[in-house]
Design an enzyme around this catalytic site. Structure first.
Site, PDB file in Angstrom:
ATOM      1  CG  LEU A 123      62.434 -47.760  15.552  1.00 20.59           C
ATOM      2  CD1 LEU A 123      62.651 -48.391  14.180  1.00 20.59           C
ATOM      3  CD2 LEU A 123      63.705 -47.051  16.010  1.00 20.59           C
ATOM      4  CE1 TYR A 141      48.661 -50.266   8.712  1.00 21.57           C
ATOM      5  CE2 TYR A 141      47.233 -50.580   6.812  1.00 21.57           C
ATOM      6  CZ  TYR A 141      48.430 -50.809   7.454  1.00 21.57           C
ATOM      7  OH  TYR A 141      49.391 -51.569   6.849  1.00 21.57           O
ATOM      8  CE  LYS A 185      51.322 -49.295   6.237  1.00 22.10           C
ATOM      9  NZ  LYS A 185      52.767 -49.598   6.285  1.00 22.10           N
TER      10      LYS A 185
END
Ligand SMILES: *[C@@H]1O[C@H](CO)[C@@H](O)[C@H](O)[C@H]1NC(C)=O
Length: 344
Positions: free
Chosen positions: A106, A200, A204
């Site tokens: 995705l 990361y 987020k």
């Protein structure tokens, strides 16, 4: 003596009364912000990207137990097949129940649209009622040691992997006038970025930005938005991230106990039932939540207490965490030296 005391206490009494009144009034006002809703996915179409493992899988199982039709999306077809076999078993041979997996990566817009279309085809092309954006991956490491590809895939595999689906889903829901619910899954690290999460945390944070934007805009279309901000969850993804996670990050997190995916699902469902916009699964996340909420709705009167506590807890948290990083200066220098990182 008596009069002095009474004079001294009078303003206190007044101030206390005003404070109590203010608390009551804002408590009432805040009660209006977070309204409990019914969460009954029975017979509903639930779309769960990332539903083959960890949080997504435990959620898919919970939804099946609640009588929902569940479509998961994952890259690994054999893992998906195992998950679907388990879901079918849970459904107890209910032939009416639609439970299947779509295999897709995705991170691209085209694949995200195609996966959604494939899932919806089984429902006569109708948009899902519930979307839980659980897909994503994490490769934490020190910034200087990350490659350009790590940083790029950090955003693709954390932000775009959910954002493309959100875009496709919202357009579809609006076109079909489906009043659905979309739940984003960010992280504690989406509030508070600690050392070693530079590949990361930005993704987020970005997810939180997208969810906040949609929360504010989707009133136009009666689409509900939730944002789950879990702290550590024991899952294949978590085990994988331990492989690249730097010792500093592990040290900072050493007092955290990751919870089971099933427990994480219970927090998520309870949050949705309470009508909370931001959903958390531990106290420390609530501390950073109230410290960073901005204008998004609070979860209730307790957030007033949390706010006061957070003002004390946050500076302590920062000092402890920064102290851990500072005390690792020498060992990191040695590590990089051994790697031949330095120019001289
Ligand atoms: C840098 O990355 C390599 C391999 O990914 C790893 O072995 C090494 O320990 C890392 N160095 C530091 C200082 O994190």
């Amino acid at each position: 003596m008596c009069t002095i005391t009474s004079r001294l206490t009078e303003p206190y009494v007044l101030a206390t009364a005003v404070a109590v009144l203010a608390v009551l009034v804002s408590t009432l006002a805040m009660g209006l912000f977070s309204r409990s809703t019914s969460f009954d996915p029975r017979g509903k179409f639930c779309y769960v990207p990332g539903g083959s493992a960890g949080l997504g899988k435990a959620l898919a199982e919970d939804l099946v137990r609640r009588g929902a039709h569940v479509v998961i999306v994952a890259r690994d077809a054999s893992r998906s097949a195992d998950t679907i076999a388990g879901l079918k078993k849970l459904a107890g041979g209910d032939a009416e129940r639609k439970l299947f997996a779509v295999s897709a990566d995705l991170t691209s817009q085209e694949a995200s649209e195609a996966a959604l279309a494939e899932a919806c085809a089984a429902f006569g092309g109708r948009a899902p009622d519930y979307v839980f954006l659980c897909a994503g991956f994490s490769k934490p490491q020190l910034f200087v040691n990350a490659t350009a590809a790590d940083l790029k895939s950090g955003l693709d595999g954390v932000y775009w992997v959910s954002a493309w689906t959100a875009h496709a889903v919202v357009k579809m829901m609006v076109k079909q006038r489906v009043k659905g619910t979309i739940t984003f899954v960010s992280s504690f690290v989406g509030y508070a970025a600690i050392a070693g999460y530079s590949p990361y945390a930005p993704g987020k944070f970005a997810l939180r930005g997208l969810a906040d934007s949609l929360r504010a805009e989707m009133f136009l279309h009666d689409i509900k938005v939730h944002l789950y901000m879990p702290a550590g969850i024991l899952s294949p993804g978590y085990e994988n991230e331990q492989k690249t996670k730097h010792a500093i990050t592990k040290k900072i997190e050493e007092s955290d106990t990751p919870i089971s995916p099933e427990a994480a699902v219970r927090y998520l469902v309870r949050g949705i039932e309470k009508g909370n916009y931001q959903i958390t699964n531990d106290f420390m996340t609530d501390m950073v939540r109230v410290a960073t909420a901005g204008p998004v709705p609070w979860n209730g009167p307790l957030d007033l207490v949390y706010s006061a506590l957070s003002a004390i807890v946050m500076p302590i948290f920062r000092q402890v965490v920064d102290g851990t990083v500072r005390s690792s200066k020498k060992s990191v220098e040695e590590e990089l030296q051994a790697q031949g990182f330095f120019d001289n």
